[in-house]
Scaffold this motif. Structure first.
Motif, PDB file in Angstrom:
ATOM      1  N   SER A   1      38.026  91.256 169.208  1.00 38.72           N
ATOM      2  CA  SER A   1      38.921  90.535 168.305  1.00 38.72           C
ATOM      3  C   SER A   1      39.057  91.237 166.948  1.00 38.72           C
ATOM      4  N   ASP A   2      38.070  92.072 166.548  1.00 43.88           N
ATOM      5  CA  ASP A   2      38.205  92.762 165.273  1.00 43.88           C
ATOM      6  C   ASP A   2      38.598  94.222 165.522  1.00 43.88           C
TER       7      ASP A   2
ATOM      8  N   TRP B   1      31.114  97.677 159.542  1.00 40.70           N
ATOM      9  CA  TRP B   1      32.264  98.556 159.748  1.00 40.70           C
ATOM     10  C   TRP B   1      33.229  98.096 160.828  1.00 40.70           C
ATOM     11  N   VAL B   2      32.755  97.326 161.803  1.00 40.93           N
ATOM     12  CA  VAL B   2      33.663  96.932 162.897  1.00 40.93           C
ATOM     13  C   VAL B   2      34.294  95.577 162.608  1.00 40.93           C
ATOM     14  N   LEU B   3      33.485  94.641 162.178  1.00 42.15           N
ATOM     15  CA  LEU B   3      34.037  93.305 161.915  1.00 42.15           C
ATOM     16  C   LEU B   3      34.902  93.358 160.661  1.00 42.15           C
TER      17      LEU B   3
ATOM     18  N   ARG C   1      27.126  83.011 164.767  1.00 40.60           N
ATOM     19  CA  ARG C   1      27.865  81.792 164.476  1.00 40.60           C
ATOM     20  C   ARG C   1      29.366  81.959 164.713  1.00 40.60           C
ATOM     21  N   ARG C   2      29.855  83.163 164.443  1.00 36.98           N
ATOM     22  CA  ARG C   2      31.287  83.360 164.699  1.00 36.98           C
ATOM     23  C   ARG C   2      31.586  83.333 166.190  1.00 36.98           C
ATOM     24  N   ALA C   3      30.739  83.988 166.982  1.00 32.95           N
ATOM     25  CA  ALA C   3      31.072  84.130 168.406  1.00 32.95           C
ATOM     26  C   ALA C   3      30.627  82.930 169.236  1.00 32.95           C
TER      27      ALA C   3
ATOM     28  N   ALA D   1      28.659  88.070 172.602  1.00 32.59           N
ATOM     29  CA  ALA D   1      29.115  87.977 171.210  1.00 32.59           C
ATOM     30  C   ALA D   1      29.612  89.342 170.751  1.00 32.59           C
ATOM     31  N   LEU D   2      28.818  90.394 171.037  1.00 32.10           N
ATOM     32  CA  LEU D   2      29.221  91.734 170.596  1.00 32.10           C
ATOM     33  C   LEU D   2      30.518  92.153 171.290  1.00 32.10           C
ATOM     34  N   ARG D   3      30.616  91.818 172.571  1.00 34.37           N
ATOM     35  CA  ARG D   3      31.810  92.189 173.325  1.00 34.37           C
ATOM     36  C   ARG D   3      33.050  91.489 172.748  1.00 34.37           C
ATOM     37  N   SER D   4      32.931  90.174 172.541  1.00 38.48           N
ATOM     38  CA  SER D   4      34.145  89.449 172.152  1.00 38.48           C
ATOM     39  C   SER D   4      34.535  89.744 170.701  1.00 38.48           C
TER      40      SER D   4
END
Ligand code: PFF
Length: 443
Positions: free
Chosen positions: A71-72, A399-401, A55-57, A64-67
């Protein structure tokens, strides 16, 4: 509406065809208990993570994973897991279509009364007749894949939402009818079935059973392959993702338990053995249906139920790759659907052939026994690829977001959010890692 679509993806062959036999094989209630723990501690957090990433991407899983990584807090290669998921999804689609095709063949046969009074031997030879005839199996596989491709090609509104809106309610209606039939025709066996599902026999539970429960939690919630990321990308902004994930998991579990109650009474009531693996649906159940006066009707309804369940899941398996083709290769949706359907159809031929002419059978060093391409794909996807994809999603979301963005995506929810977030960061990845170490030991 996407709650229904996600439910449609989650409830499928896994619930009706797989859950009852792995439960019977692994100690009934004890296995169900382990499975429920896996759903809560691993399934629900990853489901929520996938939906909120999507939903965020608002993009296909790879993008989605790439963007979001960009951004995070970073990491260059997360998108690779998007491809891993697409690969796993296509493999699952390929063998799911062969099983669904067989269910279509069985629906016609049962309705025609082929199994009336049939013996176990007779049912076995009918089954071998089908899987040993690649042309026939291929025809059913083709028909199922074509139906699914057409629905996907019609688009998100007219295809996916339409199927969810009509097929999911019909699915539950049929399931309830079958439970009722089991209860009416085999009242004693019905209660035996209840005992099997809810009475924990811990001595029958093995380490391998725990692995199976974990793999099944992934499979049954359609996790680890980006399906829920793409479904998340279609969710309206206001949906409460935490609640939705719990609702989908609860509905899916309910469907699995009801499937147990729909299957066990017929089998036990006919004095047949439960624990015989995948043959349960195609060999044991037809014998059970064949022994009851109205069995042909219930049998046909049962196989219709399987087909519908498989259809709403198969549709979702197309979606990550279709969305990726539309975004990255600027294809129209119908063309993208045709490519995905065609590719999975080709891969499905391997399963078709390995069930008949190319059958093989071998045993790994440990307890793992492999029977044909179908088993290889089943193990490769549900024991290795899906948990790997799920682990990646848990680490990525935990951990990444940025925490604040995830909080925002999930809808602010105080204590419950914090608890879920802790589980996602620590409990989910650690249990997955432990299970992986065990898997390597078993293989
Ligand atoms: N969840 C489906 C089932 O339980 O049958 C199968 C499935 C559908 C697995 C979609 C994975 C998936 F992406």
């Amino acid at each position: 509406m996407f709650v229904l679509a996600a439910t449609g993806s989650a409830v499928g062959l896994g619930n009706i065809w797989r859950f009852p036999y792995i439960t019977a094989e692994n100690g009934g209630g004890a296995f169900v208990l382990v499975y429920l723990v896996c759903i809560l501690l691993i399934g629900v957090p990853i489901l929520a993570a996938e939906l909120s990433i999507g939903r965020r991407a608002r993009r296909s899983p790879v993008n989605a994973l790439r963007s979001l990584a960009r951004s995070d807090s970073g990491g260059r290669y997360w998108w690779l897991f998007g491809y891993l998921g697409m690969g796993a999804g296509l493999l699952i689609l390929s063998f799911l279509s062969v099983i669904a095709g067989s269910a279509m063949a069985y629906m016609v046969r049962t309705a025609g009364g082929v199994f009336e009074g049939v013996t176990a031997r007779g049912a076995e030879s009918i089954f071998i007749g089908l899987i040993g005839d690649p042309e026939r199996l291929l025809a059913w596989h083709t028909l199922f894949m074509a139906m699914t491709t057409v629905i996907v090609a019609r688009g998100v509104r007219l295809g996916l939402e339409w199927a969810a809106k009509y097929l999911v309610p019909v699915f539950f209606l049929l399931l309830l009818l079958l439970v009722l039939g089991g209860y009416l025709f085999h009242p004693e066996a019905f209660w035996q079935g209840v005992g099997l599902l809810f009475y924990p026999e811990f001595s029958a539970l093995t380490a391998n059973g725990i692995l199976v429960a974990m793999g099944h939690a992934f499979f049954t919630l359609s996790l680890g392959m980006g399906v829920m990321i793409i479904y998340g990308s279609y969710l309206p902004a206001g949906t409460h993702i935490g609640k939705m994930s719990l609702a989908v998991a609860a509905t899916d579990t309910l469907a699995a338990l009801l499937a147990g109650l729909a299957v066990f009474p017929w089998v036990l009531g006919s004095g047949l053995e439960m624990g015989i693996g995948p043959g349960l649906v195609f060999q044991t159940l037809p014998v059970a249906f064949g022994q009851t006066p109205a069995g042909s009707w219930f049998g046909a309804l049962f196989f219709l139920l399987l087909v519908i369940a498989a259809l709403t899941s198969a549709i979702s398996l197309f979606e990550p790759t279709v969305a990726w083709l539309v975004e990255n290769k600027s294809m129209g949706r119908p063309r993208a659907a045709a490519w995905v359907g065609g590719g999975a159809w080709l891969a499905g031929i391997l399963t078709v052939m390995s069930l008949g002419p190319w059958a093989f059978d071998f045993q790994f060093a440990g307890e793992l026994r492999v029977k044909g391409m179908f088993d290889i794909l089943d193990i490769l996807t549900s024991v290795i690829m899906l948990p790997a994809g799920g682990l990646a999603v848990a680490l990525f979301a935990g951990w990444v977001l940025y925490r604040s963005r995830t909080l925002e995506a999930l809808g602010k929810d105080g204590v419950r959010f914090r608890l879920g977030y802790l589980v996602l960061r620590y409990v989910t990845p650690l249990s997955l890692a432990a299970i992986f170490v065990h898997t390597i030991g078993v293989i």
